[in-house]
Design a protein around this motif. Structure first.
Motif, mmCIF file in Angstrom:
data_model
loop_
_atom_site.group_PDB
_atom_site.id
_atom_site.type_symbol
_atom_site.label_atom_id
_atom_site.label_comp_id
_atom_site.label_asym_id
_atom_site.label_seq_id
_atom_site.Cartn_x
_atom_site.Cartn_y
_atom_site.Cartn_z
ATOM 1 N N UNK A 86 0.789 -1.180 -0.266
ATOM 2 C CA UNK A 86 -0.026 -0.370 -0.114
ATOM 3 C C UNK A 86 1.021 1.473 0.048
ATOM 4 N N UNK A 87 2.483 1.537 0.887
ATOM 5 C CA UNK A 87 2.562 2.593 1.311
ATOM 6 C C UNK A 87 3.766 2.939 -0.386
ATOM 7 N N UNK A 88 4.252 1.739 -0.712
ATOM 8 C CA UNK A 88 5.332 1.424 -1.276
ATOM 9 C C UNK A 88 5.101 1.669 -3.538
ATOM 10 N N UNK A 89 3.962 0.490 -3.165
ATOM 11 C CA UNK A 89 3.552 -0.275 -3.994
ATOM 12 C C UNK A 89 4.391 -1.139 -4.676
ATOM 13 N N UNK A 90 4.166 -1.819 -6.382
ATOM 14 C CA UNK A 90 4.488 -3.115 -6.234
ATOM 15 C C UNK A 90 6.250 -4.224 -5.660
ATOM 16 N N UNK A 91 6.333 -3.302 -6.795
ATOM 17 C CA UNK A 91 8.015 -2.820 -7.142
ATOM 18 C C UNK A 91 8.647 -3.485 -5.609
ATOM 19 N N UNK A 92 8.968 -2.555 -5.075
ATOM 20 C CA UNK A 92 8.887 -2.933 -2.904
ATOM 21 C C UNK A 92 8.194 -3.660 -2.231
ATOM 22 N N UNK A 93 7.285 -4.317 -2.528
ATOM 23 C CA UNK A 93 6.001 -5.467 -2.467
ATOM 24 C C UNK A 93 6.812 -6.628 -2.616
ATOM 25 N N UNK A 94 7.521 -7.051 -3.870
ATOM 26 C CA UNK A 94 8.414 -8.151 -3.982
ATOM 27 C C UNK A 94 9.449 -8.324 -3.640
ATOM 28 N N UNK A 95 10.160 -7.160 -3.596
ATOM 29 C CA UNK A 95 11.016 -7.654 -2.926
ATOM 30 C C UNK A 95 11.070 -7.613 -1.527
ATOM 31 N N UNK A 96 9.837 -6.706 -0.525
ATOM 32 C CA UNK A 96 9.845 -7.819 0.519
ATOM 33 C C UNK A 96 9.166 -8.283 0.803
ATOM 34 N N UNK A 97 8.528 -9.320 -0.116
ATOM 35 C CA UNK A 97 8.533 -10.788 -0.315
ATOM 36 C C UNK A 97 9.438 -11.898 -0.563
ATOM 37 N N UNK A 98 10.312 -11.488 -0.540
ATOM 38 C CA UNK A 98 11.551 -12.170 -1.336
ATOM 39 C C UNK A 98 12.308 -11.722 -0.521
ATOM 40 N N UNK A 99 12.480 -10.923 0.118
ATOM 41 C CA UNK A 99 13.230 -11.551 1.380
ATOM 42 C C UNK A 99 12.702 -11.631 3.453
ATOM 43 N N UNK A 100 11.250 -12.294 2.574
ATOM 44 C CA UNK A 100 9.977 -12.658 3.786
ATOM 45 C C UNK A 100 10.983 -14.048 3.226
ATOM 46 N N UNK A 123 15.335 -0.835 -3.152
ATOM 47 C CA UNK A 123 15.194 -2.015 -3.287
ATOM 48 C C UNK A 123 16.280 -2.705 -2.247
ATOM 49 N N UNK A 124 16.866 -2.661 -2.069
ATOM 50 C CA UNK A 124 18.015 -3.079 -0.801
ATOM 51 C C UNK A 124 17.053 -2.934 0.437
ATOM 52 N N UNK A 125 16.796 -1.456 0.454
ATOM 53 C CA UNK A 125 15.928 -1.404 1.949
ATOM 54 C C UNK A 125 14.767 -2.174 1.374
ATOM 55 N N UNK A 126 14.101 -2.789 0.484
ATOM 56 C CA UNK A 126 12.784 -3.763 0.739
ATOM 57 C C UNK A 126 13.248 -5.131 1.162
ATOM 58 N N UNK A 127 13.533 -5.350 0.712
ATOM 59 C CA UNK A 127 14.133 -6.918 0.529
ATOM 60 C C UNK A 127 15.225 -6.625 2.537
ATOM 61 N N UNK A 128 15.909 -6.809 2.877
ATOM 62 C CA UNK A 128 16.404 -5.800 3.863
ATOM 63 C C UNK A 128 15.133 -6.696 5.136
ATOM 64 N N UNK A 129 13.970 -5.065 4.897
ATOM 65 C CA UNK A 129 12.578 -5.117 5.762
ATOM 66 C C UNK A 129 12.030 -6.369 5.753
ATOM 67 N N UNK A 130 12.074 -7.027 4.949
ATOM 68 C CA UNK A 130 11.251 -8.609 4.660
ATOM 69 C C UNK A 130 11.707 -9.823 4.834
ATOM 70 N N UNK A 131 12.987 -9.445 5.112
ATOM 71 C CA UNK A 131 14.222 -10.416 5.562
ATOM 72 C C UNK A 131 14.696 -10.156 7.269
ATOM 73 N N UNK A 132 14.378 -9.771 7.457
ATOM 74 C CA UNK A 132 14.715 -8.953 9.339
ATOM 75 C C UNK A 132 13.222 -9.654 9.483
#
Length: 207
Positions: A34-48, A114-123
Motif C-alpha cells: 500500500x505504501x510503496x507499490x508493487x516493486x517494493x512489495x515484491x522485494x519485501x516478499x523475496x526478503x521474507x 530495493x535493498x531496504x525493502x529486501x532487508x525489511x522483509x528478511x529481518x
C-alpha cells in the motif's frame, strides 16, 4: 524422493497453514504494497523468503536444538524480534497525511531502495520467534531424524520458495491501483493502524 513423499506432504500442508495465517510477514507485505507499490512489495516478499533459509540453516546445523534447551538464549532472540517490530510500529504511527495533490496518486508511489525493502522483509521473518518455533517443531517432531540432510535441505528450499511465491502473489493483488487507491485516501490512518498491529504483535512476542 518417493520414500519421503508422505513426510513432504505433511510438511507442505503444515507450511501452507502457517504461511497463510496473519502475522508479522503478512503485516509488512501489506504495508509495503500500500505504501510503496508493487516493486517494493515484491522485494519485501523475496526478503521474507530469504528469511526462511535462516531458520532452515540453523535447524540443519542443530542450533534449533540449542535454542530449545536454552530459554535464556531464546528470550534474547525473542526480545530482539519484539524490539524490531515495535520500532517499525512506532515509525508507522508517526505517519502524517499526504498533501491533497498526492492523495490520489496511486500510480506514482514514493519509493525506498530495493535493498531496504529486501532487508525489511528478511529481518521481519528471520527474527520472528513464531517462525523459530514452527521450524523447531518441524525439524524435531515431524521430520524423521534418519531423513538425509539433502532431503531436509530440499524441504527447506521448498518452503522458502513457496513462501516467496505466496507473498509475491499477495503483493500483486494488494498493489493494484484500485486497492492502493482505496487505502491511500486515508493512507496515514492506514499506516497508523498497521503500526498498532505491529506493536501488538511485538507485545505478543515478548509476553
Amino acid at each position: 524422493m518417493s520414500p519421503y513423499l508422505d513426510e513432504f506432504i505433511l510438511i507442505a500442508l503444515a507450511h501452507f497453514f502457517a504461511v497463510a495465517s496473519p502475522g508479522p510477514d503478512f503485516a509488512i507485505v501489506l504495508k509495503q504494497s500500500i505504501s510503496f507499490g508493487r516493486r517494493n512489495a515484491l522485494m519485501t516478499s523475496a526478503g521474507v523468503g530469504l528469511g526462511i533459509l535462516v531458520h532452515v540453516t540453523y535447524c540443519l546445523l542443530g542450533v534449533a536444538l540449542l535454542l530449545s534447551q536454552s530459554p535464556e538464549l531464546f528470550n534474547v532472540f525473542k526480545y530482539l524480534a519484539g524490539a524490531y517490530l515495535a520500532y517499525m510500529g512506532v515509525q508507522a504511527l508517526r505517519a502524517t497525511a499526504a498533501p491533497a495533490s498526492k492523495q490520489n496518486d496511486a500510480a506514482q508511489p514514493v519509493q525506498e531502495s530495493a535493498f531496504s525493502a529486501l532487508r525489511r522483509g528478511f529481518l521481519v521473518n528471520a527474527l520472528n520467534p513464531k517462525a523459530t518455533l514452527f521450524f523447531l517443531s518441524l525439524f524435531t517432531l515431524v521430520i524423521d531424524p534418519d531423513t538425509p540432510q539433502s532431503v531436509q535441505l530440499f524441504y527447506g528450499l521448498y518452503m522458502a520458495v513457496a513462501t516467496w511465491l505466496w507473498f509475491s502473489s499477495l503483493s500483486l493483488v494488494l498493489s493494484k491501483a484500485a486497492v492502493r487507491g482505496f487505502f491511500q485516501r486515508a493512507g496515514h490512518w492506514f499506516d497508523r493502524a498497521i503500526g498498532v498491529v505491529l506493536l501488538l504483535l511485538a507485545l505478543r512476542l515478548v509476553i
